[in-house]
Write a protein that holds these residues in place. Structure first.
Motif, PDB file in Angstrom:
ATOM      1  N   GLU A  38       0.825  -1.213   0.000  1.00 55.23           N
ATOM      2  CA  GLU A  38       0.000   0.000   0.000  1.00 55.23           C
ATOM      3  C   GLU A  38       0.856   1.258   0.000  1.00 55.23           C
ATOM      4  O   GLU A  38       0.533   2.250  -0.666  1.00 55.23           O
ATOM      5  N   ILE A  39       1.963   1.236   0.741  1.00 61.44           N
ATOM      6  CA  ILE A  39       2.867   2.390   0.760  1.00 61.44           C
ATOM      7  C   ILE A  39       3.408   2.668  -0.640  1.00 61.44           C
ATOM      8  O   ILE A  39       3.394   3.809  -1.122  1.00 61.44           O
ATOM      9  N   TYR A  40       3.885   1.636  -1.314  1.00 57.52           N
ATOM     10  CA  TYR A  40       4.452   1.830  -2.655  1.00 57.52           C
ATOM     11  C   TYR A  40       3.374   2.232  -3.657  1.00 57.52           C
ATOM     12  O   TYR A  40       3.656   2.967  -4.614  1.00 57.52           O
ATOM     13  N   ARG A  41       2.150   1.771  -3.450  1.00 58.14           N
ATOM     14  CA  ARG A  41       1.063   2.175  -4.339  1.00 58.14           C
ATOM     15  C   ARG A  41       0.770   3.666  -4.174  1.00 58.14           C
ATOM     16  O   ARG A  41       0.617   4.396  -5.160  1.00 58.14           O
ATOM     17  N   LEU A  42       0.730   4.120  -2.918  1.00 55.20           N
ATOM     18  CA  LEU A  42       0.452   5.535  -2.669  1.00 55.20           C
ATOM     19  C   LEU A  42       1.611   6.422  -3.119  1.00 55.20           C
ATOM     20  O   LEU A  42       1.401   7.583  -3.489  1.00 55.20           O
ATOM     21  N   ALA A  43       2.825   5.882  -3.052  1.00 53.04           N
ATOM     22  CA  ALA A  43       3.999   6.678  -3.414  1.00 53.04           C
ATOM     23  C   ALA A  43       4.235   6.735  -4.917  1.00 53.04           C
ATOM     24  O   ALA A  43       5.000   7.581  -5.395  1.00 53.04           O
ATOM     25  N   TYR A  44       3.597   5.849  -5.663  1.00 52.19           N
ATOM     26  CA  TYR A  44       3.860   5.767  -7.099  1.00 52.19           C
ATOM     27  C   TYR A  44       3.431   7.059  -7.801  1.00 52.19           C
ATOM     28  O   TYR A  44       2.311   7.537  -7.614  1.00 52.19           O
ATOM     29  N   PRO A  45       4.300   7.640  -8.630  1.00 51.97           N
ATOM     30  CA  PRO A  45       3.982   8.909  -9.296  1.00 51.97           C
ATOM     31  C   PRO A  45       3.052   8.710 -10.488  1.00 51.97           C
ATOM     32  O   PRO A  45       3.400   8.978 -11.641  1.00 51.97           O
ATOM     33  N   ARG A  46       1.834   8.248 -10.225  1.00 50.27           N
ATOM     34  CA  ARG A  46       0.960   7.842 -11.328  1.00 50.27           C
ATOM     35  C   ARG A  46       0.562   9.005 -12.231  1.00 50.27           C
ATOM     36  O   ARG A  46       0.411   8.816 -13.443  1.00 50.27           O
ATOM     37  N   ALA A  47       0.412  10.206 -11.669  1.00 48.20           N
ATOM     38  CA  ALA A  47       0.028  11.341 -12.513  1.00 48.20           C
ATOM     39  C   ALA A  47       1.124  11.638 -13.541  1.00 48.20           C
ATOM     40  O   ALA A  47       0.845  11.877 -14.720  1.00 48.20           O
ATOM     41  N   ARG A  48       2.377  11.600 -13.087  1.00 45.90           N
ATOM     42  CA  ARG A  48       3.491  11.879 -13.995  1.00 45.90           C
ATOM     43  C   ARG A  48       3.655  10.759 -15.026  1.00 45.90           C
ATOM     44  O   ARG A  48       3.885  11.027 -16.207  1.00 45.90           O
ATOM     45  N   VAL A  49       3.513   9.511 -14.569  1.00 42.50           N
ATOM     46  CA  VAL A  49       3.625   8.377 -15.493  1.00 42.50           C
ATOM     47  C   VAL A  49       2.510   8.422 -16.531  1.00 42.50           C
ATOM     48  O   VAL A  49       2.730   8.199 -17.722  1.00 42.50           O
ATOM     49  N   HIS A  50       1.282   8.743 -16.090  1.00 47.29           N
ATOM     50  CA  HIS A  50       0.141   8.823 -17.006  1.00 47.29           C
ATOM     51  C   HIS A  50       0.374   9.908 -18.052  1.00 47.29           C
ATOM     52  O   HIS A  50       0.148   9.690 -19.253  1.00 47.29           O
ATOM     53  N   GLU A  51       0.846  11.059 -17.609  1.00 48.71           N
ATOM     54  CA  GLU A  51       1.049  12.178 -18.539  1.00 48.71           C
ATOM     55  C   GLU A  51       2.100  11.823 -19.590  1.00 48.71           C
ATOM     56  O   GLU A  51       1.910  12.087 -20.794  1.00 48.71           O
ATOM     57  N   ALA A 109      -3.886   5.039 -19.504  1.00 48.89           N
ATOM     58  CA  ALA A 109      -4.674   4.485 -18.397  1.00 48.89           C
ATOM     59  C   ALA A 109      -4.284   3.026 -18.141  1.00 48.89           C
ATOM     60  O   ALA A 109      -4.075   2.611 -16.987  1.00 48.89           O
ATOM     61  N   LEU A 110      -4.177   2.246 -19.210  1.00 54.18           N
ATOM     62  CA  LEU A 110      -3.807   0.835 -19.062  1.00 54.18           C
ATOM     63  C   LEU A 110      -2.366   0.686 -18.581  1.00 54.18           C
ATOM     64  O   LEU A 110      -2.067  -0.104 -17.679  1.00 54.18           O
ATOM     65  N   ASN A 111      -1.467   1.442 -19.183  1.00 56.24           N
ATOM     66  CA  ASN A 111      -0.051   1.348 -18.835  1.00 56.24           C
ATOM     67  C   ASN A 111       0.194   1.746 -17.388  1.00 56.24           C
ATOM     68  O   ASN A 111       0.951   1.083 -16.663  1.00 56.24           O
ATOM     69  N   THR A 112      -0.453   2.842 -16.957  1.00 56.49           N
ATOM     70  CA  THR A 112      -0.246   3.324 -15.594  1.00 56.49           C
ATOM     71  C   THR A 112      -0.796   2.339 -14.573  1.00 56.49           C
ATOM     72  O   THR A 112      -0.175   2.092 -13.529  1.00 56.49           O
ATOM     73  N   GLU A 113      -1.945   1.765 -14.863  1.00 61.01           N
ATOM     74  CA  GLU A 113      -2.536   0.792 -13.944  1.00 61.01           C
ATOM     75  C   GLU A 113      -1.623  -0.418 -13.757  1.00 61.01           C
ATOM     76  O   GLU A 113      -1.371  -0.856 -12.630  1.00 61.01           O
ATOM     77  N   VAL A 114      -1.120  -0.938 -14.869  1.00 64.36           N
ATOM     78  CA  VAL A 114      -0.234  -2.113 -14.799  1.00 64.36           C
ATOM     79  C   VAL A 114       1.080  -1.754 -14.110  1.00 64.36           C
ATOM     80  O   VAL A 114       1.564  -2.488 -13.238  1.00 64.36           O
ATOM     81  N   SER A 115       1.680  -0.627 -14.486  1.00 63.88           N
ATOM     82  CA  SER A 115       2.954  -0.211 -13.894  1.00 63.88           C
ATOM     83  C   SER A 115       2.813   0.024 -12.397  1.00 63.88           C
ATOM     84  O   SER A 115       3.699  -0.355 -11.616  1.00 63.88           O
ATOM     85  N   ASP A 116       1.726   0.643 -12.001  1.00 58.69           N
ATOM     86  CA  ASP A 116       1.451   0.902 -10.593  1.00 58.69           C
ATOM     87  C   ASP A 116       1.405  -0.409  -9.812  1.00 58.69           C
ATOM     88  O   ASP A 116       2.058  -0.573  -8.773  1.00 58.69           O
TER      89      ASP A 116
END
Length: 231
Positions: free
Chosen positions: A108-121, A150-157
Motif C-alpha cells: 500500500e505504501i508503494y502504491r500511494l507513493a507511485y507517481p501515477r500522474a506523472r507516469v500517465h502524462e 490508463a492501461l499502462n499506468t494501472e499495470v505499472s502501478d
C-alpha cells in the motif's frame, strides 16, 4: 590498435553500503538542508529498540494519517505498528511474522507513493505522438494516448507495488527478526523513507511543503525515540 587493460573480477572492490542511520538522515534532509533545530545531525548511534519505537510511533502515525486521507485499509499498517511496539520492548518477533505483516503494508505504501500522474502524462504524450506519426488525427491520437496511458499506468502501478513489497518485506523481515543493523542497511531504508514521504506528500508536489513537513516530523520523531529509549 590499443586495448583496454584487463580488469580481473577479483580485483574489483564492492561498493560499500552506507550505514542505515546515514541513509535515513540523508533521506530526511529537506531541500533547505537540515531541519529547523538541526537535531537530526547530532544523532550518532541508534539502537534497534529506538528504531522500533520510531516505527511504532512517528512513522506509524504519519502512515496512518496518509492512509486515512486516501480512504485505504488501516489494518495492515496497524499490524506493522503492533509488531514494532512489541519489538521495542525487547520481545522477539520471528521472520515469518514480520514478513506476513510487512508485505501488505508495504504494498500500500508503494502504491500511494507511485507517481501515477506523472507516469500517465508521459505515457499519454508518447502514445499520442506515436499515433500522430502514423497519420491519425489529433482527436484520434489524443484518445489513443489517454487509453494507452490508463492501461499502462494501472499495470505499472500494480507491478511496482507488488515487486517492491515482496522484495523489501523479505529483506526487512530478516533484519528485524535478527536485530541486525547491517542487514537493515543492506535493505536500503533510504528508499523506504523516501516512499513514506512521497506517499504522504502525493505525486503532485513531491518536494513541496507537505514533503518537507513529513521529513521534519520523521526526523524529530527519530530524535525523540532515541532520547526516550536512552533514558
Amino acid at each position: 590498435m590499443t586495448t583496454e587493460p584487463r580488469v580481473l573480477p577479483e580485483s574489483l572492490q564492492p561498493v560499500p553500503v552506507p550505514g542505515w542511520l546515514d541513509q535515513v538522515r540523508d533521506a530526511l534532509t529537506d531541500t533547505a538542508g537540515e531541519g529547523s533545530d538541526g537535531q537530526g545531525s547530532a544523532i550518532t548511534d541508534v539502537s534497534f529498540a529506538a528504531l522500533h519505537a520510531w516505527h511504532a510511533g512517528p512513522v506509524a502515525d504519519l502512515i496512518a494519517e496518509t492512509a486515512a486521507r486516501h480512504g485505504t485499509d488501516m489494518a495492515p499498517h496497524e499490524a506493522v505498528r503492533a509488531l514494532h511496539a512489541r519489538a521495542a520492548t525487547g520481545e522477539p518477533v520471528d521472520e515469518a511474522t514480520w514478513s506476513a505483516a510487512l508485505e501488505p503494508a508495504l504494498r500500500e505504501i508503494y502504491r500511494l507513493a507511485y507517481p501515477r500522474a506523472r507516469v500517465h502524462e508521459r505515457s499519454a504524450s508518447a502514445a499520442a505522438s506515436f499515433a500522430r506519426s502514423r497519420g491519425w488525427t489529433d482527436a484520434e491520437a489524443d484518445r489513443y494516448g489517454e487509453t494507452y496511458a490508463a492501461l499502462n499506468t494501472e499495470v505499472s502501478d500494480r507491478v511496482h507495488a507488488e515487486a517492491n513489497a515482496i522484495a523489501n518485506a523479505a529483506a526487512y523481515a530478516r533484519a528485524f527478526a535478527a536485530g541486525d543493523p547491517k542487514a537493515y542497511a543492506e535493505a536500503w531504508p533510504y528508499a523506504l523513507v523516501r516512499a513514506w514521504v512521497a506517499a504522504c506528500a502525493g505525486s503532485a508536489d513531491p518536494d513541496g511543503p507537505a514533503a518537507q513537513e513529513a521529513r521534519n516530523r520523521l526526523r524529530d520523531g527519530l530524535t525523540d525515540a532515541v532520547r526516550r529509549t536512552s533514558a
